[in-house]
Design a protein around this motif. Structure first.
Motif, PDB file in Angstrom:
ATOM      1  N   TRP A   1     -55.392 -44.015   3.568  1.00  0.00           N
ATOM      2  CA  TRP A   1     -54.742 -43.537   2.343  1.00  0.00           C
ATOM      3  C   TRP A   1     -53.232 -43.728   2.439  1.00  0.00           C
ATOM      4  O   TRP A   1     -52.583 -44.146   1.471  1.00  0.00           O
ATOM      5  CB  TRP A   1     -55.088 -42.067   2.122  1.00  0.00           C
ATOM      6  CG  TRP A   1     -54.543 -41.516   0.848  1.00  0.00           C
ATOM      7  CD1 TRP A   1     -55.129 -41.528  -0.378  1.00  0.00           C
ATOM      8  CD2 TRP A   1     -53.260 -40.872   0.675  1.00  0.00           C
ATOM      9  NE1 TRP A   1     -54.307 -40.928  -1.323  1.00  0.00           N
ATOM     10  CE2 TRP A   1     -53.145 -40.521  -0.698  1.00  0.00           C
ATOM     11  CE3 TRP A   1     -52.211 -40.555   1.530  1.00  0.00           C
ATOM     12  CZ2 TRP A   1     -52.033 -39.875  -1.215  1.00  0.00           C
ATOM     13  CZ3 TRP A   1     -51.101 -39.918   1.020  1.00  0.00           C
ATOM     14  CH2 TRP A   1     -51.012 -39.578  -0.338  1.00  0.00           C
ATOM     15  N   ALA A   2     -52.652 -43.430   3.605  1.00  0.00           N
ATOM     16  CA  ALA A   2     -51.210 -43.608   3.789  1.00  0.00           C
ATOM     17  C   ALA A   2     -50.823 -45.074   3.658  1.00  0.00           C
ATOM     18  O   ALA A   2     -49.783 -45.407   3.076  1.00  0.00           O
ATOM     19  CB  ALA A   2     -50.796 -43.064   5.161  1.00  0.00           C
ATOM     20  N   ALA A   3     -51.660 -45.966   4.211  1.00  0.00           N
ATOM     21  CA  ALA A   3     -51.366 -47.396   4.105  1.00  0.00           C
ATOM     22  C   ALA A   3     -51.397 -47.856   2.652  1.00  0.00           C
ATOM     23  O   ALA A   3     -50.555 -48.656   2.222  1.00  0.00           O
ATOM     24  CB  ALA A   3     -52.371 -48.192   4.947  1.00  0.00           C
ATOM     25  N   LEU A   4     -52.364 -47.360   1.884  1.00  0.00           N
ATOM     26  CA  LEU A   4     -52.426 -47.714   0.460  1.00  0.00           C
ATOM     27  C   LEU A   4     -51.214 -47.182  -0.289  1.00  0.00           C
ATOM     28  O   LEU A   4     -50.673 -47.850  -1.177  1.00  0.00           O
ATOM     29  CB  LEU A   4     -53.711 -47.161  -0.146  1.00  0.00           C
ATOM     30  CG  LEU A   4     -55.015 -47.832   0.294  1.00  0.00           C
ATOM     31  CD1 LEU A   4     -56.222 -47.106  -0.269  1.00  0.00           C
ATOM     32  CD2 LEU A   4     -55.021 -49.296  -0.117  1.00  0.00           C
ATOM     33  N   ARG A   5     -50.766 -45.994   0.061  1.00  0.00           N
ATOM     34  CA  ARG A   5     -49.586 -45.422  -0.586  1.00  0.00           C
ATOM     35  C   ARG A   5     -48.345 -46.268  -0.296  1.00  0.00           C
ATOM     36  O   ARG A   5     -47.509 -46.504  -1.180  1.00  0.00           O
ATOM     37  CB  ARG A   5     -49.386 -43.985  -0.105  1.00  0.00           C
ATOM     38  CG  ARG A   5     -48.282 -43.216  -0.856  1.00  0.00           C
ATOM     39  CD  ARG A   5     -48.191 -41.802  -0.327  1.00  0.00           C
ATOM     40  NE  ARG A   5     -47.163 -41.024  -1.003  1.00  0.00           N
ATOM     41  CZ  ARG A   5     -47.371 -40.286  -2.083  1.00  0.00           C
ATOM     42  NH1 ARG A   5     -48.593 -40.243  -2.626  1.00  0.00           N
ATOM     43  NH2 ARG A   5     -46.380 -39.598  -2.644  1.00  0.00           N
ATOM     44  N   LEU A   6     -48.240 -46.734   0.937  1.00  0.00           N
ATOM     45  CA  LEU A   6     -47.119 -47.616   1.283  1.00  0.00           C
ATOM     46  C   LEU A   6     -47.214 -48.925   0.522  1.00  0.00           C
ATOM     47  O   LEU A   6     -46.203 -49.454   0.033  1.00  0.00           O
ATOM     48  CB  LEU A   6     -47.114 -47.891   2.788  1.00  0.00           C
ATOM     49  CG  LEU A   6     -46.510 -46.833   3.707  1.00  0.00           C
ATOM     50  CD1 LEU A   6     -46.728 -47.219   5.164  1.00  0.00           C
ATOM     51  CD2 LEU A   6     -45.019 -46.654   3.427  1.00  0.00           C
ATOM     52  N   ALA A   7     -48.432 -49.470   0.436  1.00  0.00           N
ATOM     53  CA  ALA A   7     -48.603 -50.754  -0.249  1.00  0.00           C
ATOM     54  C   ALA A   7     -48.238 -50.642  -1.730  1.00  0.00           C
ATOM     55  O   ALA A   7     -47.646 -51.570  -2.300  1.00  0.00           O
ATOM     56  CB  ALA A   7     -50.045 -51.233  -0.092  1.00  0.00           C
ATOM     57  N   ARG A   8     -48.581 -49.527  -2.342  1.00  0.00           N
ATOM     58  CA  ARG A   8     -48.238 -49.352  -3.756  1.00  0.00           C
ATOM     59  C   ARG A   8     -46.733 -49.259  -3.968  1.00  0.00           C
ATOM     60  O   ARG A   8     -46.237 -49.539  -5.045  1.00  0.00           O
ATOM     61  CB  ARG A   8     -48.908 -48.086  -4.304  1.00  0.00           C
ATOM     62  CG  ARG A   8     -50.396 -48.233  -4.552  1.00  0.00           C
ATOM     63  CD  ARG A   8     -50.897 -47.133  -5.478  1.00  0.00           C
ATOM     64  NE  ARG A   8     -50.678 -45.815  -4.916  1.00  0.00           N
ATOM     65  CZ  ARG A   8     -51.558 -45.147  -4.176  1.00  0.00           C
ATOM     66  NH1 ARG A   8     -52.734 -45.712  -3.911  1.00  0.00           N
ATOM     67  NH2 ARG A   8     -51.286 -43.936  -3.725  1.00  0.00           N
ATOM     68  N   GLY A   9     -46.012 -48.895  -2.922  1.00  0.00           N
ATOM     69  CA  GLY A   9     -44.564 -48.783  -3.038  1.00  0.00           C
ATOM     70  C   GLY A   9     -43.830 -50.079  -2.778  1.00  0.00           C
ATOM     71  O   GLY A   9     -42.610 -50.086  -2.674  1.00  0.00           O
ATOM     72  N   GLY A  10     -44.554 -51.184  -2.635  1.00  0.00           N
ATOM     73  CA  GLY A  10     -43.900 -52.464  -2.393  1.00  0.00           C
ATOM     74  C   GLY A  10     -43.503 -52.620  -0.943  1.00  0.00           C
ATOM     75  O   GLY A  10     -44.132 -52.080  -0.032  1.00  0.00           O
ATOM     76  N   ARG A  11     -42.414 -53.331  -0.699  1.00  0.00           N
ATOM     77  CA  ARG A  11     -41.982 -53.636   0.667  1.00  0.00           C
ATOM     78  C   ARG A  11     -41.337 -52.437   1.338  1.00  0.00           C
ATOM     79  O   ARG A  11     -41.073 -52.449   2.522  1.00  0.00           O
ATOM     80  CB  ARG A  11     -41.003 -54.817   0.662  1.00  0.00           C
ATOM     81  CG  ARG A  11     -41.643 -56.111   0.163  1.00  0.00           C
ATOM     82  CD  ARG A  11     -40.678 -57.265   0.291  1.00  0.00           C
ATOM     83  NE  ARG A  11     -40.296 -57.494   1.673  1.00  0.00           N
ATOM     84  CZ  ARG A  11     -40.990 -58.235   2.517  1.00  0.00           C
ATOM     85  NH1 ARG A  11     -42.123 -58.802   2.126  1.00  0.00           N
ATOM     86  NH2 ARG A  11     -40.571 -58.420   3.748  1.00  0.00           N
TER      87      ARG A  11
ATOM     88  N   LEU B   1     -45.587 -34.689   4.332  1.00  0.00           N
ATOM     89  CA  LEU B   1     -46.778 -35.486   4.081  1.00  0.00           C
ATOM     90  C   LEU B   1     -47.346 -36.146   5.344  1.00  0.00           C
ATOM     91  O   LEU B   1     -48.566 -36.042   5.593  1.00  0.00           O
ATOM     92  CB  LEU B   1     -46.488 -36.540   3.010  1.00  0.00           C
ATOM     93  CG  LEU B   1     -47.670 -37.436   2.625  1.00  0.00           C
ATOM     94  CD1 LEU B   1     -48.848 -36.612   2.127  1.00  0.00           C
ATOM     95  CD2 LEU B   1     -47.243 -38.462   1.579  1.00  0.00           C
ATOM     96  N   PRO B   2     -46.555 -36.848   6.181  1.00  0.00           N
ATOM     97  CA  PRO B   2     -47.137 -37.453   7.379  1.00  0.00           C
ATOM     98  C   PRO B   2     -47.808 -36.431   8.293  1.00  0.00           C
ATOM     99  O   PRO B   2     -48.891 -36.685   8.842  1.00  0.00           O
ATOM    100  CB  PRO B   2     -45.933 -38.111   8.054  1.00  0.00           C
ATOM    101  CG  PRO B   2     -44.976 -38.372   6.951  1.00  0.00           C
ATOM    102  CD  PRO B   2     -45.132 -37.207   6.022  1.00  0.00           C
ATOM    103  N   GLY B   3     -47.182 -35.272   8.460  1.00  0.00           N
ATOM    104  CA  GLY B   3     -47.787 -34.239   9.292  1.00  0.00           C
ATOM    105  C   GLY B   3     -49.102 -33.748   8.716  1.00  0.00           C
ATOM    106  O   GLY B   3     -50.060 -33.472   9.454  1.00  0.00           O
ATOM    107  N   ARG B   4     -49.177 -33.633   7.404  1.00  0.00           N
ATOM    108  CA  ARG B   4     -50.415 -33.188   6.765  1.00  0.00           C
ATOM    109  C   ARG B   4     -51.520 -34.236   6.944  1.00  0.00           C
ATOM    110  O   ARG B   4     -52.689 -33.897   7.135  1.00  0.00           O
ATOM    111  CB  ARG B   4     -50.168 -32.920   5.290  1.00  0.00           C
ATOM    112  CG  ARG B   4     -49.313 -31.677   5.034  1.00  0.00           C
ATOM    113  CD  ARG B   4     -48.967 -31.539   3.566  1.00  0.00           C
ATOM    114  NE  ARG B   4     -48.165 -30.334   3.331  1.00  0.00           N
ATOM    115  CZ  ARG B   4     -47.623 -30.021   2.167  1.00  0.00           C
ATOM    116  NH1 ARG B   4     -47.790 -30.830   1.123  1.00  0.00           N
ATOM    117  NH2 ARG B   4     -46.908 -28.910   2.040  1.00  0.00           N
TER     118      ARG B   4
END
Length: 499
Positions: free
Chosen positions: A269-279, A339-342
């Motif tokens: 999920w975190a990886a997808l969130r990063l991907a949606r934010g672009g580079r 968020l990362p800790g959660r």
């Protein structure tokens, strides 16, 4: 949780750093807790029973790749033998403790890599994720003290040494990984990538290659080049085929991959969130390419052989934990906050579910059957009597405490059957299973063993599988001529030698 990258990610960490004194006890405690299910039963899966029976044979004077055989490298059988020599052969608790130490060592090496590349908090995250993700499989796959668990610290050590340009030590670690399980040699790819980036002198490259080859040469000379090569490589051709069982292998691959993905769901999920934010931050992250090369090489190790058993997926653990740590670290840099800790806490919660599965819900049917059958064998035989257990559960020899009549501890060597290798097409088994698919020369050795040391008792535990004695003419004729049926136990048929 997130922190700024270290000024020089490739520099050596400072000495006498209390960071390690804080991390090591936490990792060891967490590993012990996550592996508690392994201590609640005598054996976690048939591989532990196989290794335990092998170790007893070796302790009694057997010779590996001769009178004691398996399609595996020598380090883990020798480890079991050494533990039995020191602690006795009635319990596997020393091996279970060794498995805890192996996972903890892997976590610390992975943490060291992440800290060197991305900073202190990333190191903590990577070490923690290594332990948490190690149980994201069916408990009998994740909790067993077998080949993949003991391969992990070698693979992490290989990349750790290569990252520090200690090429000879990295080569020895690659050899250690491959001599624990053949697919462990895949870690050589990230090591070679790091070597290519560092451009060492040709003499250093030759030294590294020699350090990989030297342990193999030593073991080949010890056991004999022919037997060593056969049982390590060339004798596994038919076993690696899934002809006739392709759909079953595919379903097993998807099922076990889904379990790994479930355990790593917060990271995905975190990886997808990063991907949606672009580079994102646009920074270059040292070590990221190494992680991807390592992850790809490990995935190749999982695929080789096309069996896709759950414990094969443990090879993904070190690079997967590093990838997860990088994802959470980058997310924390872009979105400072809790968020990362959660997400790490959510991963821990999923890990707890897998641990509870192992403690409370893991099936015990086959283990109970093996224990009951072992008790029946002990009742009908005397210590020292050889027995033949025709099935795929070598732990029955362990519970029976009787020496095997043959070097082949499962019917798989003589019929090419492997655990779960079956496919039903039109109600019929459509697999390459039978005497003609046995390992080369296996039946000649088997007939000689039965003639020289006839077993006191033969137990047919096939229970309708494709390797049933009714489908095995040589063994069926042998029983008809020399044995009489004396009873059944849980579906297994007992045959006793005539006077």
């Amino acid at each position: 949780m997130p922190s700024s990258p270290r000024p020089h990610p490739w520099a050596r960490p400072r000495t006498r750093d209390p960071w390690w004194l804080r991390l090591a006890p936490v990792v060891l405690l967490l590993t012990t807790v996550t592996r508690l299910p392994s201590f609640t039963r005598e054996l976690s899966n048939p591989d532990e029973g196989f290794l335990a029976t092998q170790a007893r044979q070796l302790t009694d004077g057997g010779r590996l790749y001769d009178t004691v055989v398996d399609r595996k490298p020598p380090l883990v059988p020798l480890l079991y033998q050494g533990c039995f020599a020191v602690f006795g052969d009635q319990s596997l608790w020393p091996l279970k403790v060794a498995a805890v130490l192996a996972v903890a060592a892997t976590a610390l090496l992975v943490a060291s890599l992440a800290r060197r590349w991305w900073g202190d908090s990333a190191g903590w995250t990577a070490g923690t994720l290594t332990v948490l993700l190690s149980v994201a499989l069916v408990p009998e796959d994740s909790q067993a003290a077998t080949f993949e668990i003991f391969m992990l610290p070698w693979t992490a050590l290989a990349v750790w040494c290569a990252d520090r340009r200690r090429w000879a030590l990295a080569g020895l670690a690659v050899a250690g990984a491959a001599l624990t399980k053949q697919t462990g040699g895949a870690v050589w790819l990230p090591v070679l990538y790091l070597m290519w980036r560092a451009r060492p002198r040709p003499t250093v490259c030759v030294l590294s290659l020699a350090s990989v080859a030297a342990p193999f040469v030593a073991f080949a000379l010890w056991f004999g080049p022919g037997p060593f090569l056969y049982w390590m490589v060339t004798g596994s051709g038919s076993y690696a085929s899934v002809t006739g069982a392709e759909l079953h292998a595919l379903l097993r691959a998807l099922g076990n991959a889904s379990l790994v993905a479930m355990g790593a769901a917060p990271l995905l999920w975190a990886a997808l969130r990063l991907a949606r934010g672009g580079r994102g931050d646009g920074e270059r992250w040292p070590g990221a390419t190494v992680v991807w090369v390592w992850l790809g090489a490990s995935a190749l190790g999982v695929v080789v052989g096309f069996q896709f058993y759950g414990h094969y997926y443990l090879q993904l653990l070190p690079p997967l934990a590093l990838w997860g740590a990088l994802v959470l670290h980058r997310l924390g840099r872009r979105e400072p906050g809790p968020l990362p800790g959660r997400l790490l806490a959510a991963t821990a919660a999923l890990s707890a579910c897998f641990v509870l599965w192992g403690l409370l819900l893991a099936p015990r049917g086959e283990l109970d059957h093996a224990r009951t059958l072992g008790a029946e064998v002990r009742e009908r035989t005397r210590p020292g009597d050889t027995v033949l257990l025709w099935g795929m559960h070598p732990e029955q020899y362990w519970f029976a405490d009787r020496p095997p009549a043959s070097r082949y501890l499962t019917a798989g060597f003589l019929t090419n059957y492997s655990g779960g290798r079956h496919s039903l097409v039109g109600g019929r088994h459509a697999v390459r299973v039978g005497e003609r698919y046995a390992m080369d020369g296996a039946w000649d050795h088997f007939r000689a063993e039965l003639a020289d040391h006839p077993p006191r008792l033969v137990v047919d535990d096939s229970r309708g599988k494709p390797y049933a004695i009714s489908r095995t003419p040589t063994l069926r004729a042998y029983l008809r001529d020399h044995y009489q049926r004396v009873g059944t136990v849980g579906g297994a048929v007992l045959w006793e030698r005539r006077s």
